[in-house]
Write an enzyme that holds these catalytic residues in place. Structure first.
Site: not given
Length: 196
Positions: A54, A94, A126, A128
């Site tokens: 992030c 994400r 999300d 990820r």
């Protein structure tokens, strides 16, 4: 496994001295880091954190999220135990990427929450992929982990990939007026835990 251990070096931090190990996902040309403190090769469960990149929170000190605060808290908790592993998972926003995260922020400025903003941009809640993290644990021969997380999905995916998650350790940080709605959305729409 499409992941290769590339290089390692010492990384002194304000909390302790880590061994930084660089990995590359060969098919995606994506780099990831494992920060190791102490001996993680024993059978004793390793305190571990998977921290997804992030830039805004980790490096630019954004108050919109809790990411930077979680990163610092994870370093501190690992160093207090004098043994642990922090995986820096290079899937920004994400896994929608930095520029799309800025677009999502613009939608949030107009009233969307973090989940709605992702959906309006055509992404899942999300995006990820935590299997790369499971592969890092396997390459490092980590037998069992105590995972610093509030995200039940991480635990579910790691267990599915054969990682022995013996305990979830809460990672609670202070909220602020800028991230209260974000944290509420993570709890109510993404199922994150916010109690010890």
């Amino acid at each position: 496994m499409n992941l290769k251990r590339i290089s390692e070096a010492k990384l002194p931090t304000p909390w302790g001295d880590f061994l930084m190990i660089g990995f590359k996902e060969l098919d995606k040309e994506q780099d990831h880091l494992a920060l190791v403190l102490g001996d993680i090769s024993t059978d004793a469960p390793v305190l571990s954190r998977i921290h997804s990149e992030c830039l805004t929170g980790d490096a630019l000190f954004s108050l919109r999220c809790d990411c930077g605060f979680q990163l610092k808290a994870a370093f501190k908790q690992i160093c207090e135990e004098k043994r642990g592993l922090l995986i820096y998972h290079r899937q920004e926003g994400r896994n929608i990427g930095l520029l799309n995260k800025i677009r999502a922020y613009a939608l949030q400025d107009q009233g969307a929450d973090t989940v709605e903003a992702n959906h309006q941009l055509g992404f899942a809640t999300d995006e990820r992929d935590f299997t790369v993290c499971a592969n890092i644990y396997k390459i490092l021969d980590v037998k069992a982990i105590r995972l610093l997380t509030n995200n039940p999905e991480k635990i579910k995916i790691l267990k599915k990939e054969g990682i022995n998650v013996v305990q979830r350790v809460s990672l609670i940080v202070e909220s602020n007026p800028n991230n209260q709605d974000y944290l509420s959305t993570k709890k109510n729409k993404m199922g994150h835990f916010f109690k010890k």
